[in-house]
Design a protein around this motif. Structure first.
Motif, PDB file in Angstrom:
ATOM      1  N   UNK A 376       0.869  -1.259  -0.038  1.00  0.00           N
ATOM      2  CA  UNK A 376      -0.058  -0.029  -0.030  1.00  0.00           C
ATOM      3  C   UNK A 376       0.767   1.357  -0.038  1.00  0.00           C
ATOM      4  N   UNK A 377       0.123   2.242  -0.366  1.00  0.00           N
ATOM      5  CA  UNK A 377       0.900   3.648  -0.224  1.00  0.00           C
ATOM      6  C   UNK A 377       1.378   3.974   1.273  1.00  0.00           C
ATOM      7  N   UNK A 378       0.635   3.493   1.993  1.00  0.00           N
ATOM      8  CA  UNK A 378       0.938   3.327   3.430  1.00  0.00           C
ATOM      9  C   UNK A 378       2.224   3.083   3.808  1.00  0.00           C
ATOM     10  N   UNK A 379       2.454   1.879   3.590  1.00  0.00           N
ATOM     11  CA  UNK A 379       3.554   0.989   3.481  1.00  0.00           C
ATOM     12  C   UNK A 379       4.892   1.620   3.106  1.00  0.00           C
ATOM     13  N   UNK A 380       4.593   2.375   1.732  1.00  0.00           N
ATOM     14  CA  UNK A 380       5.774   3.078   1.357  1.00  0.00           C
ATOM     15  C   UNK A 380       6.154   4.174   2.186  1.00  0.00           C
ATOM     16  N   UNK A 381       5.194   4.690   2.435  1.00  0.00           N
ATOM     17  CA  UNK A 381       5.419   6.185   3.343  1.00  0.00           C
ATOM     18  C   UNK A 381       6.181   5.621   4.777  1.00  0.00           C
ATOM     19  N   UNK A 382       5.528   4.539   5.291  1.00  0.00           N
ATOM     20  CA  UNK A 382       6.387   3.997   6.387  1.00  0.00           C
ATOM     21  C   UNK A 382       7.828   3.848   6.095  1.00  0.00           C
ATOM     22  N   UNK A 383       8.236   3.230   4.715  1.00  0.00           N
ATOM     23  CA  UNK A 383       9.660   2.968   4.434  1.00  0.00           C
ATOM     24  C   UNK A 383      10.345   4.475   4.652  1.00  0.00           C
ATOM     25  N   UNK A 384       9.634   5.620   3.970  1.00  0.00           N
ATOM     26  CA  UNK A 384      10.260   6.725   3.741  1.00  0.00           C
ATOM     27  C   UNK A 384      10.758   7.381   5.209  1.00  0.00           C
ATOM     28  N   UNK A 385       9.595   7.154   6.136  1.00  0.00           N
ATOM     29  CA  UNK A 385       9.815   7.706   7.404  1.00  0.00           C
ATOM     30  C   UNK A 385      10.624   7.104   8.044  1.00  0.00           C
ATOM     31  N   UNK A 386      10.979   5.741   8.119  1.00  0.00           N
ATOM     32  CA  UNK A 386      11.959   5.029   8.563  1.00  0.00           C
ATOM     33  C   UNK A 386      13.539   5.289   8.070  1.00  0.00           C
ATOM     34  N   UNK A 387      13.390   5.535   6.659  1.00  0.00           N
ATOM     35  CA  UNK A 387      14.822   6.065   6.233  1.00  0.00           C
ATOM     36  C   UNK A 387      15.107   7.462   6.801  1.00  0.00           C
ATOM     37  N   UNK A 388      14.084   8.110   6.704  1.00  0.00           N
ATOM     38  CA  UNK A 388      14.414   9.517   7.351  1.00  0.00           C
ATOM     39  C   UNK A 388      15.189   9.741   8.597  1.00  0.00           C
ATOM     40  N   UNK A 389      14.468   8.670   9.775  1.00  0.00           N
ATOM     41  CA  UNK A 389      15.055   8.477  10.991  1.00  0.00           C
ATOM     42  C   UNK A 389      16.342   7.925  11.121  1.00  0.00           C
ATOM     43  N   UNK A 390      16.371   6.819   9.885  1.00  0.00           N
ATOM     44  CA  UNK A 390      17.796   6.091  10.075  1.00  0.00           C
ATOM     45  C   UNK A 390      18.900   7.088   9.684  1.00  0.00           C
ATOM     46  N   UNK A 391      18.527   7.870   8.473  1.00  0.00           N
ATOM     47  CA  UNK A 391      19.603   8.748   7.936  1.00  0.00           C
ATOM     48  C   UNK A 391      20.165   9.821   8.747  1.00  0.00           C
ATOM     49  N   UNK A 392      19.545  10.179   9.853  1.00  0.00           N
ATOM     50  CA  UNK A 392      19.897  11.129  10.704  1.00  0.00           C
ATOM     51  C   UNK A 392      20.860  10.442  11.816  1.00  0.00           C
ATOM     52  N   UNK A 393      20.849   9.036  11.903  1.00  0.00           N
ATOM     53  CA  UNK A 393      21.783   8.453  12.903  1.00  0.00           C
ATOM     54  C   UNK A 393      23.282   8.865  12.830  1.00  0.00           C
TER      55      UNK A 393
END
Ligand SMILES: Cc1ncc(COP(=O)(O)O)c(C=O)c1O
Length: 393
Positions: A376-393
């Motif tokens: 779903x589009x919600x799932x791909x959005x969840x991926x984007x959000x997780x990448x956003x957080x992981x990219x800050x580490x």
């Protein structure tokens, strides 16, 4: 036809447990596929392996008709094998090369195909010629046309490479191969089940694919197509009592159909499962699957590209559901592990899987996300959000 995503998810038990965005690795099988595989295994356990084969023969034999329908071929032109690599190898190693012969291939051809090219070149003195890419990053049809001459004995092209969204122009290449009368082998491992395939439209003589990726079949399954007109001229590199009949003490006769490329012993549960998976894809309509996955891939690229430090690496005039990217300063493996902690499955495409392309384009290891129609589009959005957080580490 549009995809009923709700229904697709209801029929996919794994959707309850994970956000699976690794369909280019190994997709989530459907309940009907699971039933076909488990049902056959249970039958084997209850009445015996050979007896189960006889009892379930119609579901197993359906593999040939379903595969032929998927790619516009005849059932007699199909072989069941354990993987895309085995399928491709059975075709490739059937060709004979002499010193000076040429094999034309693509920059991003699959790693195992390249290993076979190198081995064949070392053994026979044939030359492997990598056709350069055009300005879009796909095989240059013009350069390929210029390279075709009497020395070229095979054109072998990967349709959708493992390491990105590229869709190579296989039909334009097929037209050149046909005009020149050169055999043409297509690796459709990542395209089968993702986009419509028609062997006549592509103009290929052989085509290989796996079951577990976009076809959503079981692991350990795959198929090979070989065109009728080439079939009887190709001696498989390995023969057993499935492929041939022992007609005299010093003589065998190969089967006239695609099963000459098979092994006698097979994973019949897997074969019944792959047949079911292909029929399931046909029921949705592969054209409808292609519209949805292409849109999901494009949307994911757009959303990821908005994040700071993210570089999208997909090239090609036409791009599919495979989305690759890297994050400045954060190794791909670390991103994959961070996503896994959020129950999101992606994979890493290492530089070693496409050495020539990685060198030419100076690529690092990449994160590879590959949605399918049931995502779903919600799932791909969840991926984007997780990448956003992981990219800050
Ligand atoms: C383009 C391509 N070709 C071939 C293969 C090999 O498939 P298999 O692992 O089924 O042999 C893969 C697997 O990732 C692939 O991406």
């Amino acid at each position: 036809m549009t995809i009923d995503v709700e229904r697709a998810r209801r029929e996919t038990p794994g959707c309850q447990h994970v956000t699976h965005l690794d369909n280019a690795g190994s997709s989530l099988p459907t309940q009907p596929v699971l039933d076909a595989v488990v049902g056959h295994l249970e039958l084997e356990a209850r009445i015996g392996g050979y007896e189960a084969h006889e009892r379930n023969e119609a579901a197993i034999e359906r593999f040939y008709g379903a595969t032929a329908a998927l790619i516009g071929a005849q059932p007699e032109e199909i072989a069941f094998v354990s993987s895309a690599t085995r399928a491709w190898d059975m075709a490739f190693y059937s060709f004979r090369f002499d010193p000076g012969d040429r094999i034309l291939t693509s920059v991003a051809d699959y790693i195992s195909n390249y290993l076979a090219f190198i081995q064949a070149a070392e053994r026979t003195g044939a030359e492997v010629v990598t056709v350069p890419n055009d300005e879009h990053g796909q095989v240059s049809v013009e350069r390929l046309r210029e390279l075709v001459d009497a020395r070229v004995k095979l054109i072998a092209i990967t349709h959708v490479p493992t390491n990105g969204g590229l869709v190579n122009p296989v039909s334009e290449i097929g037209a050149i191969a046909r005009e020149a009368g050169v055999p043409y082998l297509v690796d459709a491992c990542q395209s089968a089940g993702q986009l419509p395939l028609d062997v006549d439209e592509i103009g290929c003589d052989a085509l290989s694919a796996t079951g577990r990726k976009f076809l959503r079949g079981p692991r350990g399954t795959g198929f090979l197509y070989v065109r009728r007109t080439l079939l009887e001229r190709l001696e498989p590199p390995l023969v057993d009592m499935r492929a041939a009949e022992w007609v005299a003490p010093d003589r065998y006769e190969l089967r006239p159909d695609g099963r000459r490329f098979e092994e006698w012993e097979q994973d019949y549960a897997g074969k019944a499962g792959l047949a079911r998976a292909i029929d399931y894809a046909l029921e949705w309509d592969v054209g409808a699957i292609w519209s949805r996955v292409r849109a999901l891939g494009e949307r994911l690229r757009e959303q990821l590209a908005e994040l700071p430090g993210i570089t999208i690496r997909d090239v090609g005039a036409e791009r599919c559901a495979i989305v690759t990217f890297d994050v400045a300063g954060v190794p791909a493996r670390q991103i994959k592990e961070a996503l896994a902690r959020d129950a999101i499955n992606v994979t890493v495409s290492p530089t070693t899987s496409a050495v020539i392309e990685s060198i030419e384009r100076d690529l690092p290891d990449l994160v590879r996300a590959s949605p399918h129609y049931y995502n779903t589009e919600e799932e791909t959005e969840r991926l984007v959000e997780s990448v956003r957080i992981a990219a800050r580490c």
